[in-house]
Write a protein that holds these residues in place. Sequence first.
Motif, PDB file in Angstrom:
ATOM      1  N   MET A 295     139.704  17.944  27.051  1.00  0.00           N
ATOM      2  CA  MET A 295     141.056  17.435  26.967  1.00  0.00           C
ATOM      3  C   MET A 295     141.419  17.295  25.480  1.00  0.00           C
ATOM      4  SD  MET A 295     142.706  14.123  28.886  1.00  0.00           S
ATOM      5  CE  MET A 295     141.698  14.455  30.286  1.00  0.00           C
ATOM      6  N   PRO A 296     142.611  17.718  25.100  1.00  0.00           N
ATOM      7  CA  PRO A 296     143.006  17.662  23.686  1.00  0.00           C
ATOM      8  C   PRO A 296     143.269  16.234  23.202  1.00  0.00           C
ATOM      9  CG  PRO A 296     144.633  18.884  24.991  1.00  0.00           C
ATOM     10  CD  PRO A 296     143.585  18.405  25.918  1.00  0.00           C
ATOM     11  N   ASN A 297     143.101  16.050  21.913  1.00  0.00           N
ATOM     12  CA  ASN A 297     143.436  14.783  21.249  1.00  0.00           C
ATOM     13  C   ASN A 297     144.766  14.951  20.525  1.00  0.00           C
ATOM     14  OD1 ASN A 297     141.004  13.714  22.041  1.00  0.00           O
ATOM     15  ND2 ASN A 297     140.021  14.010  20.078  1.00  0.00           N
ATOM     16  N   TYR A 298     145.570  13.896  20.544  1.00  0.00           N
ATOM     17  CA  TYR A 298     146.865  13.921  19.880  1.00  0.00           C
ATOM     18  C   TYR A 298     146.984  12.736  18.941  1.00  0.00           C
ATOM     19  CZ  TYR A 298     148.012  17.322  23.453  1.00  0.00           C
ATOM     20  OH  TYR A 298     148.014  18.433  24.251  1.00  0.00           O
ATOM     21  N   ASP A 299     147.780  12.900  17.891  1.00  0.00           N
ATOM     22  CA  ASP A 299     148.079  11.832  16.947  1.00  0.00           C
ATOM     23  C   ASP A 299     149.572  11.536  17.027  1.00  0.00           C
ATOM     24  OD1 ASP A 299     145.443  11.928  16.134  1.00  0.00           O
ATOM     25  OD2 ASP A 299     145.860  13.094  14.335  1.00  0.00           O
ATOM     26  N   TYR A 300     149.910  10.260  16.869  1.00  0.00           N
ATOM     27  CA  TYR A 300     151.298   9.815  16.932  1.00  0.00           C
ATOM     28  C   TYR A 300     151.579   8.908  15.759  1.00  0.00           C
ATOM     29  CZ  TYR A 300     150.874  11.498  21.703  1.00  0.00           C
ATOM     30  OH  TYR A 300     150.651  12.286  22.787  1.00  0.00           O
ATOM     31  N   GLN A 301     152.860   8.819  15.368  1.00  0.00           N
ATOM     32  CA  GLN A 301     153.251   7.927  14.284  1.00  0.00           C
ATOM     33  C   GLN A 301     154.596   7.298  14.613  1.00  0.00           C
ATOM     34  OE1 GLN A 301     153.464   9.702  10.390  1.00  0.00           O
ATOM     35  NE2 GLN A 301     153.280   7.730   9.390  1.00  0.00           N
ATOM     36  N   CYS A 302     154.727   6.018  14.264  1.00  0.00           N
ATOM     37  CA  CYS A 302     155.992   5.308  14.445  1.00  0.00           C
ATOM     38  C   CYS A 302     156.916   5.657  13.285  1.00  0.00           C
ATOM     39  CB  CYS A 302     155.737   3.802  14.487  1.00  0.00           C
ATOM     40  SG  CYS A 302     157.255   2.826  14.587  1.00  0.00           S
ATOM     41  N   ASN A 303     158.124   6.079  13.597  1.00  0.00           N
ATOM     42  CA  ASN A 303     159.101   6.409  12.556  1.00  0.00           C
ATOM     43  C   ASN A 303     159.658   5.170  11.873  1.00  0.00           C
ATOM     44  OD1 ASN A 303     158.869   9.152  12.958  1.00  0.00           O
ATOM     45  ND2 ASN A 303     160.571   9.248  14.391  1.00  0.00           N
ATOM     46  N   ALA A 304     159.538   4.006  12.508  1.00  0.00           N
ATOM     47  CA  ALA A 304     160.088   2.781  11.935  1.00  0.00           C
ATOM     48  C   ALA A 304     159.126   2.134  10.931  1.00  0.00           C
ATOM     49  CB  ALA A 304     160.430   1.790  13.046  1.00  0.00           C
ATOM     50  N   CYS A 305     157.863   1.958  11.327  1.00  0.00           N
ATOM     51  CA  CYS A 305     156.921   1.239  10.455  1.00  0.00           C
ATOM     52  C   CYS A 305     155.782   2.130   9.955  1.00  0.00           C
ATOM     53  CB  CYS A 305     156.344   0.025  11.178  1.00  0.00           C
ATOM     54  SG  CYS A 305     155.215   0.428  12.533  1.00  0.00           S
ATOM     55  N   GLU A 306     155.790   3.400  10.353  1.00  0.00           N
ATOM     56  CA  GLU A 306     154.797   4.396   9.947  1.00  0.00           C
ATOM     57  C   GLU A 306     153.383   4.088  10.447  1.00  0.00           C
ATOM     58  OE1 GLU A 306     155.087   5.299   5.804  1.00  0.00           O
ATOM     59  OE2 GLU A 306     157.187   5.864   5.961  1.00  0.00           O
ATOM     60  N   PHE A 307     153.269   3.268  11.491  1.00  0.00           N
ATOM     61  CA  PHE A 307     151.979   2.993  12.114  1.00  0.00           C
ATOM     62  C   PHE A 307     151.431   4.292  12.696  1.00  0.00           C
ATOM     63  CE2 PHE A 307     149.421   1.551  15.799  1.00  0.00           C
ATOM     64  CZ  PHE A 307     148.493   0.766  15.122  1.00  0.00           C
ATOM     65  N   PHE A 308     150.148   4.572  12.485  1.00  0.00           N
ATOM     66  CA  PHE A 308     149.531   5.829  12.890  1.00  0.00           C
ATOM     67  C   PHE A 308     148.569   5.583  14.040  1.00  0.00           C
ATOM     68  CE2 PHE A 308     147.082   9.777  11.985  1.00  0.00           C
ATOM     69  CZ  PHE A 308     148.151  10.642  11.944  1.00  0.00           C
ATOM     70  N   ILE A 309     148.709   6.338  15.123  1.00  0.00           N
ATOM     71  CA  ILE A 309     147.850   6.249  16.301  1.00  0.00           C
ATOM     72  C   ILE A 309     147.086   7.563  16.391  1.00  0.00           C
ATOM     73  CG2 ILE A 309     147.785   5.878  18.790  1.00  0.00           C
ATOM     74  CD1 ILE A 309     150.732   4.760  18.398  1.00  0.00           C
ATOM     75  N   THR A 310     145.754   7.513  16.378  1.00  0.00           N
ATOM     76  CA  THR A 310     144.965   8.736  16.344  1.00  0.00           C
ATOM     77  C   THR A 310     144.109   8.916  17.585  1.00  0.00           C
ATOM     78  OG1 THR A 310     143.148   7.656  15.184  1.00  0.00           O
ATOM     79  CG2 THR A 310     144.816   8.708  13.824  1.00  0.00           C
ATOM     80  N   ASP A 311     143.768  10.170  17.827  1.00  0.00           N
ATOM     81  CA  ASP A 311     142.806  10.577  18.859  1.00  0.00           C
ATOM     82  C   ASP A 311     143.135  10.061  20.256  1.00  0.00           C
ATOM     83  OD1 ASP A 311     141.345  12.009  16.996  1.00  0.00           O
ATOM     84  OD2 ASP A 311     140.091  10.289  16.483  1.00  0.00           O
ATOM     85  N   VAL A 312     144.385  10.224  20.670  1.00  0.00           N
ATOM     86  CA  VAL A 312     144.793   9.871  22.024  1.00  0.00           C
ATOM     87  C   VAL A 312     144.493  11.076  22.909  1.00  0.00           C
ATOM     88  CG1 VAL A 312     146.720   9.212  23.498  1.00  0.00           C
ATOM     89  CG2 VAL A 312     146.606   8.370  21.150  1.00  0.00           C
ATOM     90  N   GLN A 313     143.656  10.883  23.921  1.00  0.00           N
ATOM     91  CA  GLN A 313     143.297  11.987  24.810  1.00  0.00           C
ATOM     92  C   GLN A 313     144.235  12.027  25.998  1.00  0.00           C
ATOM     93  OE1 GLN A 313     139.202  11.885  25.988  1.00  0.00           O
ATOM     94  NE2 GLN A 313     138.520  12.788  24.083  1.00  0.00           N
ATOM     95  N   LEU A 314     144.964  13.138  26.115  1.00  0.00           N
ATOM     96  CA  LEU A 314     145.904  13.340  27.207  1.00  0.00           C
ATOM     97  C   LEU A 314     145.890  14.804  27.610  1.00  0.00           C
ATOM     98  CD1 LEU A 314     148.977  11.402  25.788  1.00  0.00           C
ATOM     99  CD2 LEU A 314     147.604  10.720  27.742  1.00  0.00           C
ATOM    100  N   PRO A 315     146.227  15.107  28.857  1.00  0.00           N
ATOM    101  CA  PRO A 315     146.396  16.520  29.209  1.00  0.00           C
ATOM    102  C   PRO A 315     147.614  17.074  28.466  1.00  0.00           C
ATOM    103  CG  PRO A 315     147.037  15.103  31.039  1.00  0.00           C
ATOM    104  CD  PRO A 315     146.467  14.217  29.986  1.00  0.00           C
TER     105      PRO A 315
END
Length: 85
Positions: A1-21
Amino acid sequence: MPNYDYQCNACEFFITDVQLPIAGRHIPEGDPCPNCKQEGTIKICIVAPGVGYTTNRGGLKTPEAFKDILRNIKKQNPGSTLNVD
């Protein structure tokens, strides 16, 4: 399953290695930011996949042309965690 990274455009908080289909990769974009709690600010980040080379490959080195491609990807995506040696 792939890993995805996300970022908040408001506070620039970074979320890494989220496993989702693959089909569910945009689901976290509807969630509020875990840091600032604002809704609709989480966006998926475009990052290069991890590429690993062992140090002992029979004397073979990573081609410079390939490293140049990775450098261009990193330059075009600010905040990228891509490591190009």
